[in-house]
Design a protein around this motif. Structure first.
Motif, PDB file in Angstrom:
ATOM      1  N   LEU A 148       0.832  -1.203   0.000  1.00  0.00           N
ATOM      2  CA  LEU A 148       0.000   0.000   0.000  1.00  0.00           C
ATOM      3  C   LEU A 148       0.872   1.260   0.000  1.00  0.00           C
ATOM      4  CD1 LEU A 148      -2.871  -0.887   2.501  1.00  0.00           C
ATOM      5  CD2 LEU A 148      -2.967  -0.811  -0.001  1.00  0.00           C
ATOM      6  N   ALA A 149       1.949   1.229   0.758  1.00  0.00           N
ATOM      7  CA  ALA A 149       2.853   2.382   0.815  1.00  0.00           C
ATOM      8  C   ALA A 149       3.404   2.697  -0.573  1.00  0.00           C
ATOM      9  CB  ALA A 149       3.982   2.122   1.803  1.00  0.00           C
ATOM     10  N   GLU A 150       3.729   1.682  -1.338  1.00  0.00           N
ATOM     11  CA  GLU A 150       4.232   1.901  -2.703  1.00  0.00           C
ATOM     12  C   GLU A 150       3.118   2.400  -3.615  1.00  0.00           C
ATOM     13  OE1 GLU A 150       6.470  -1.269  -4.539  1.00  0.00           O
ATOM     14  OE2 GLU A 150       7.357  -1.807  -2.601  1.00  0.00           O
ATOM     15  N   GLU A 151       1.967   1.742  -3.543  1.00  0.00           N
ATOM     16  CA  GLU A 151       0.850   2.066  -4.430  1.00  0.00           C
ATOM     17  C   GLU A 151       0.289   3.467  -4.206  1.00  0.00           C
ATOM     18  OE1 GLU A 151      -3.591   0.313  -5.419  1.00  0.00           O
ATOM     19  OE2 GLU A 151      -2.110  -1.006  -4.487  1.00  0.00           O
ATOM     20  N   PHE A 152       0.300   3.930  -2.956  1.00  0.00           N
ATOM     21  CA  PHE A 152      -0.311   5.218  -2.634  1.00  0.00           C
ATOM     22  C   PHE A 152       0.729   6.280  -2.262  1.00  0.00           C
ATOM     23  CE2 PHE A 152      -3.732   2.200  -2.190  1.00  0.00           C
ATOM     24  CZ  PHE A 152      -4.777   2.853  -2.833  1.00  0.00           C
ATOM     25  N   ALA A 153       1.958   6.099  -2.696  1.00  0.00           N
ATOM     26  CA  ALA A 153       3.029   7.042  -2.369  1.00  0.00           C
ATOM     27  C   ALA A 153       2.739   8.449  -2.883  1.00  0.00           C
ATOM     28  CB  ALA A 153       4.360   6.544  -2.927  1.00  0.00           C
ATOM     29  N   ASP A 154       1.899   8.558  -3.911  1.00  0.00           N
ATOM     30  CA  ASP A 154       1.580   9.876  -4.461  1.00  0.00           C
ATOM     31  C   ASP A 154       0.650  10.683  -3.556  1.00  0.00           C
ATOM     32  OD1 ASP A 154      -0.445   7.940  -5.149  1.00  0.00           O
ATOM     33  OD2 ASP A 154      -1.297   9.388  -6.558  1.00  0.00           O
ATOM     34  N   ILE A 155      -0.064  10.018  -2.638  1.00  0.00           N
ATOM     35  CA  ILE A 155      -1.006  10.751  -1.781  1.00  0.00           C
ATOM     36  C   ILE A 155      -0.785  10.504  -0.286  1.00  0.00           C
ATOM     37  CG2 ILE A 155      -2.817  10.782  -3.533  1.00  0.00           C
ATOM     38  CD1 ILE A 155      -4.235   8.618  -1.657  1.00  0.00           C
ATOM     39  N   ALA A 156       0.090   9.581   0.071  1.00  0.00           N
ATOM     40  CA  ALA A 156       0.213   9.230   1.487  1.00  0.00           C
ATOM     41  C   ALA A 156       1.651   8.913   1.857  1.00  0.00           C
ATOM     42  CB  ALA A 156      -0.669   8.016   1.793  1.00  0.00           C
ATOM     43  N   SER A 157       1.971   9.179   3.097  1.00  0.00           N
ATOM     44  CA  SER A 157       3.231   8.695   3.649  1.00  0.00           C
ATOM     45  C   SER A 157       2.865   7.741   4.782  1.00  0.00           C
ATOM     46  CB  SER A 157       4.102   9.844   4.150  1.00  0.00           C
ATOM     47  OG  SER A 157       3.432  10.588   5.133  1.00  0.00           O
ATOM     48  N   PHE A 158       3.618   6.703   4.910  1.00  0.00           N
ATOM     49  CA  PHE A 158       3.332   5.656   5.881  1.00  0.00           C
ATOM     50  C   PHE A 158       4.399   5.664   6.965  1.00  0.00           C
ATOM     51  CE2 PHE A 158       0.789   4.505   2.391  1.00  0.00           C
ATOM     52  CZ  PHE A 158      -0.147   3.572   2.790  1.00  0.00           C
ATOM     53  N   HIS A 159       3.975   5.415   8.200  1.00  0.00           N
ATOM     54  CA  HIS A 159       4.890   5.355   9.332  1.00  0.00           C
ATOM     55  C   HIS A 159       4.430   4.244  10.261  1.00  0.00           C
ATOM     56  CE1 HIS A 159       6.358   9.280   8.086  1.00  0.00           C
ATOM     57  NE2 HIS A 159       5.089   9.606   7.952  1.00  0.00           N
ATOM     58  N   THR A 160       5.363   3.543  10.823  1.00  0.00           N
ATOM     59  CA  THR A 160       5.082   2.572  11.872  1.00  0.00           C
ATOM     60  C   THR A 160       5.540   3.199  13.180  1.00  0.00           C
ATOM     61  OG1 THR A 160       5.416   0.683  10.418  1.00  0.00           O
ATOM     62  CG2 THR A 160       5.674   0.293  12.785  1.00  0.00           C
ATOM     63  N   VAL A 161       4.668   3.180  14.183  1.00  0.00           N
ATOM     64  CA  VAL A 161       5.063   3.669  15.500  1.00  0.00           C
ATOM     65  C   VAL A 161       5.429   2.455  16.338  1.00  0.00           C
ATOM     66  CG1 VAL A 161       4.370   4.938  17.565  1.00  0.00           C
ATOM     67  CG2 VAL A 161       3.545   5.674  15.302  1.00  0.00           C
ATOM     68  N   TRP A 162       6.687   2.407  16.745  1.00  0.00           N
ATOM     69  CA  TRP A 162       7.190   1.282  17.532  1.00  0.00           C
ATOM     70  C   TRP A 162       6.893   1.559  18.994  1.00  0.00           C
ATOM     71  CZ3 TRP A 162       9.146  -2.870  14.997  1.00  0.00           C
ATOM     72  CH2 TRP A 162       9.621  -3.914  15.780  1.00  0.00           C
ATOM     73  N   VAL A 163       5.997   0.735  19.557  1.00  0.00           N
ATOM     74  CA  VAL A 163       5.578   0.906  20.953  1.00  0.00           C
ATOM     75  C   VAL A 163       6.106  -0.265  21.779  1.00  0.00           C
ATOM     76  CG1 VAL A 163       3.567   2.251  20.262  1.00  0.00           C
ATOM     77  CG2 VAL A 163       3.344  -0.218  20.496  1.00  0.00           C
ATOM     78  N   ARG A 164       5.521  -0.510  22.925  1.00  0.00           N
ATOM     79  CA  ARG A 164       5.973  -1.626  23.780  1.00  0.00           C
ATOM     80  C   ARG A 164       5.877  -2.939  23.018  1.00  0.00           C
ATOM     81  NH1 ARG A 164       2.014  -4.744  25.420  1.00  0.00           N
ATOM     82  NH2 ARG A 164      -0.103  -4.010  25.208  1.00  0.00           N
ATOM     83  N   GLU A 165       6.644  -3.930  23.455  1.00  0.00           N
ATOM     84  CA  GLU A 165       6.629  -5.243  22.814  1.00  0.00           C
ATOM     85  C   GLU A 165       5.367  -5.990  23.239  1.00  0.00           C
ATOM     86  OE1 GLU A 165       8.980  -6.294  20.566  1.00  0.00           O
ATOM     87  OE2 GLU A 165       9.665  -4.247  20.837  1.00  0.00           O
ATOM     88  N   PRO A 166       4.445  -6.273  22.320  1.00  0.00           N
ATOM     89  CA  PRO A 166       3.209  -6.963  22.701  1.00  0.00           C
ATOM     90  C   PRO A 166       3.427  -8.438  23.048  1.00  0.00           C
ATOM     91  CG  PRO A 166       3.256  -6.616  20.353  1.00  0.00           C
ATOM     92  CD  PRO A 166       4.464  -5.928  20.913  1.00  0.00           C
TER      93      PRO A 166
END
Length: 159
Positions: free
Chosen positions: A4-22
């Motif tokens: 999805l990040a590749e396909e929608f790179a023209d309209i969106a930026s993607f980020h993962t928020v690294w939180v506590r280890e589940p």
């Protein structure tokens, strides 16, 4: 999400928020420091050849708590910085649907703004599963030109 990040790179930026280890344990127990949390994130990126930028939450989990504390939540923030979609569990099909809609909204808005047409829209959606107290969730888009209409308070609320 990488696709999805590749396909929608023209309209969106993607980020993962690294939180506590589940699922802490083994080689990755709950980190005791931000440096250890960073090492876990770097290992993940290297092991999975992840292209999506990883942002680290602080050790108190401030951002994680602020956005609901769910282990795999997803948010789509529109170009104006407003939440266009939120879910307590990431479902790539739903995110794709939302991003396709955001792309189409962007096209229509650009065309209307080019013509000088002020616009707003309301969307009634079924309540999100993590919001049992509300039967409907209202999503409102308001462009700056909407103040030309007779009743913007209906959409914007009182100043």
């Amino acid at each position: 999400m990488e696709q999805l990040a590749e396909e929608f790179a023209d309209i969106a930026s993607f980020h993962t928020v690294w939180v506590r280890e589940p699922h802490a344990g083994g080689a990755y127990p709950q980190p005791a420091s931000i440096e250890e949390r960073e090492r876990y994130a770097r290992d993940f990126v290297a092991d999975h050849d992840a292209k999506i930028e990883v942002l680290l939450d602080d050790m108190e989990g401030s951002l994680h708590r602020l956005i609901g504390g769910f282990p795999n939540s997803v948010y789509v923030i529109d170009v104006r910085g407003r939440v266009a979609y939120r879910a307590s569990w990431n479902d790539a099909r739903e995110v794709r649907r939302v991003l396709e809609r955001q792309r189409e909204i962007g096209r229509r808005v650009s065309e209307q703004e080019a013509l000088g047409i002020p616009r707003w829209s309301e969307e009634m959606s079924p309540a999100l599963s993590d919001d049992p107290n509300h039967e409907y969730v209202v999503s409102i888009d308001v462009w700056e030109q909407a103040e030309n209409y007779a009743e913007p308070e209906r959409f914007l609320g009182p100043e």
